[in-house]
Design a protein around this motif. Structure first.
Motif, PDB file in Angstrom:
ATOM      1  N   UNK A  54       1.147  -1.284  -0.271  1.00 14.59           N
ATOM      2  CA  UNK A  54       0.164  -0.262   0.074  1.00 14.59           C
ATOM      3  C   UNK A  54       0.571   1.438  -0.055  1.00 14.59           C
ATOM      4  N   UNK A  55       0.075   2.274  -0.557  1.00 12.26           N
ATOM      5  CA  UNK A  55       1.286   3.217  -0.402  1.00 12.26           C
ATOM      6  C   UNK A  55       0.636   4.934   0.605  1.00 12.26           C
ATOM      7  N   UNK A  56       1.634   4.914   1.487  1.00 16.86           N
ATOM      8  CA  UNK A  56       1.341   6.080   2.574  1.00 16.86           C
ATOM      9  C   UNK A  56       2.452   6.086   3.138  1.00 16.86           C
ATOM     10  N   UNK A  57       1.872   6.944   3.905  1.00 15.80           N
ATOM     11  CA  UNK A  57       2.887   8.330   4.349  1.00 15.80           C
ATOM     12  C   UNK A  57       3.576   7.929   5.623  1.00 15.80           C
ATOM     13  N   UNK A  86       9.786   1.596  10.075  1.00 16.25           N
ATOM     14  CA  UNK A  86      10.731   1.956   9.440  1.00 16.25           C
ATOM     15  C   UNK A  86      10.282   3.635  10.070  1.00 16.25           C
ATOM     16  N   UNK A  87      11.048   4.729   9.353  1.00 13.38           N
ATOM     17  CA  UNK A  87      10.660   5.695   9.741  1.00 13.38           C
ATOM     18  C   UNK A  87       9.073   6.415   9.942  1.00 13.38           C
ATOM     19  N   UNK A  88       8.656   5.425   8.745  1.00 14.17           N
ATOM     20  CA  UNK A  88       7.335   6.256   8.499  1.00 14.17           C
ATOM     21  C   UNK A  88       6.549   6.036  10.302  1.00 14.17           C
ATOM     22  N   UNK A  89       6.908   5.317  10.533  1.00 17.06           N
ATOM     23  CA  UNK A  89       5.979   3.954  11.646  1.00 17.06           C
ATOM     24  C   UNK A  89       5.722   4.771  13.863  1.00 17.06           C
ATOM     25  N   UNK A 133       5.790  13.082  11.085  1.00 13.78           N
ATOM     26  CA  UNK A 133       6.263  12.362   9.653  1.00 13.78           C
ATOM     27  C   UNK A 133       5.657  13.025   8.610  1.00 13.78           C
ATOM     28  N   UNK A 134       6.138  13.381   7.712  1.00 11.14           N
ATOM     29  CA  UNK A 134       5.719  13.465   6.566  1.00 11.14           C
ATOM     30  C   UNK A 134       5.076  14.925   6.364  1.00 11.14           C
ATOM     31  N   UNK A 135       6.062  15.940   7.413  1.00 10.86           N
ATOM     32  CA  UNK A 135       5.104  17.044   7.832  1.00 10.86           C
ATOM     33  C   UNK A 135       4.166  17.173   8.638  1.00 10.86           C
ATOM     34  N   UNK A 136       3.623  16.160   9.190  1.00 10.62           N
ATOM     35  CA  UNK A 136       3.011  15.996  10.139  1.00 10.62           C
ATOM     36  C   UNK A 136       2.529  15.654  11.381  1.00 10.62           C
ATOM     37  N   UNK A 137       2.203  16.558  11.825  1.00  4.59           N
ATOM     38  CA  UNK A 137       2.402  16.116  13.634  1.00  4.59           C
ATOM     39  C   UNK A 137       1.612  15.440  14.379  1.00  4.59           C
ATOM     40  N   UNK A 138       2.200  13.858  14.906  1.00  3.85           N
ATOM     41  CA  UNK A 138       1.220  13.048  15.738  1.00  3.85           C
ATOM     42  C   UNK A 138       1.808  12.932  16.866  1.00  3.85           C
ATOM     43  N   UNK A 139       0.735  12.522  17.860  1.00  2.00           N
ATOM     44  CA  UNK A 139       1.271  12.712  19.588  1.00  2.00           C
ATOM     45  C   UNK A 139       0.257  11.631  20.257  1.00  2.00           C
TER      46      UNK A 139
END
Length: 287
Positions: A54-57, A86-89, A133-139
């Motif tokens: 799948x394609x995901x950020x 990965x660094x996307x996780x 991740x990809x410019x988005x902030x996750x908390x």
């Protein structure tokens, strides 16, 4: 922004009863006798394979990678997830990852096992972690309690909610384990729910997230923004469980842009295929 959300993986792992203590013995026997068959290895492998294609950020995992937080379970989960870590996780723990007190401090097993993917701590006294991740902030929050008796309640300290709403100066995605809302058909029991979730929801109204991602209740749904919870809530639990009459299982791919699309994937005929998401208005459930 494409966010792939999975949860409540409960990866199968055989454990010696002699290595367990307290409620972990009962919990493990319950898993072996009742729940193990609901999380077959073939489904686990199919999920990892589907995610790789799948394609995901960003890949978000909202807890319960283990069953009774035994040390060997954390290594097992890490081995299974290795192709997609990965660094996307970004991961947070679930109540089963805090099932035993020894899984918590002073050297928590979850943090030790998944240090590369849990983001950065933003407060010295409680669990509040962030990752971009990809410019988005996750908390990320930890709503779990190591309770000696067989219950699955959660709690988020008032300080965590207040700090979150004060520190986040940009749109953010919030990740927790326990639901903040349930459909009327999926109301949680008093021994399973986040005990102070009304207060948590009220606190988040000061600076709500774009979306709240969670698990815990093993049925998929998407709750659209409403008056009481002015943000979307997505439940992707359990991503590795066979669906049945009471449980609609799978995971979501959330495509955020000018408009947001919710794509849901379920296990069918030995693979994951896309199907319609289960959408609710806020008035169709309760906080």
């Amino acid at each position: 922004m494409k966010i792939l959300h999975i949860s409540d993986l409960h990866f199968p792992k055989k454990i010696s009863l002699f290595s367990l203590r307290g409620k972990a013995i009962v919990g493990y026997l319950n898993y072996r006798l009742r729940r193990k068959s609901k999380h077959p290895l073939v489904l686990v492998a199919a999920m990892v394979d589907a995610i790789q294609n799948l394609d995901y950020d960003a890949l978000i995992i909202s807890g319960d990678l283990t069953n009774v937080s035994h040390p060997s379970e954390f290594q097992n989960a890490k081995d299974i997830l290795k192709p997609i870590l990965t660094d996307k996780t970004f991961l947070i723990p679930g109540n089963h990852d805090r099932y035993q007190k020894r899984a918590m401090g002073p050297n928590p097993l979850f943090e030790a096992s998944f240090a590369e993917w849990i983001g950065e701590s933003v407060h010295p006294h409680f669990y509040l972690r962030t990752k971009r991740i990809a410019g988005k902030l996750f908390v990320g929050w930890d709503s779990n309690l190591a309770i000696p008796r067989i219950t699955a309640n959660g709690y988020v300290p008032k300080e965590v909610v207040e700090t979150t709403t004060k520190l986040m100066k940009e749109p953010y995605v919030l990740v927790g384990h326990h639901p903040l809302w349930n459909p009327n058909t999926e109301v949680e029991s008093s021994t399973h729910r986040l005990s102070n979730r009304k207060e948590v929801v009220e606190g988040l109204q000061r600076n709500p997230p774009d979306v709240y991602l969670h698990g815990h209740t093993h049925t998929n749904w998407v709750k659209l923004p409403g008056k009481e919870t002015p943000f979307t809530i997505v439940n992707s639990a359990s991503s590795t469980r066979l669906s049945d009459r009471k449980h609609e299982c799978g995971f979501h791919l959330i495509e955020m842009g000018k408009t947001t699309h919710y794509r849901r994937f379920i296990y069918s005929e030995n693979k994951f295929t896309e199907t319609n998401p289960i959408l609710y208005e806020e008035t169709e459930g309760i906080v």
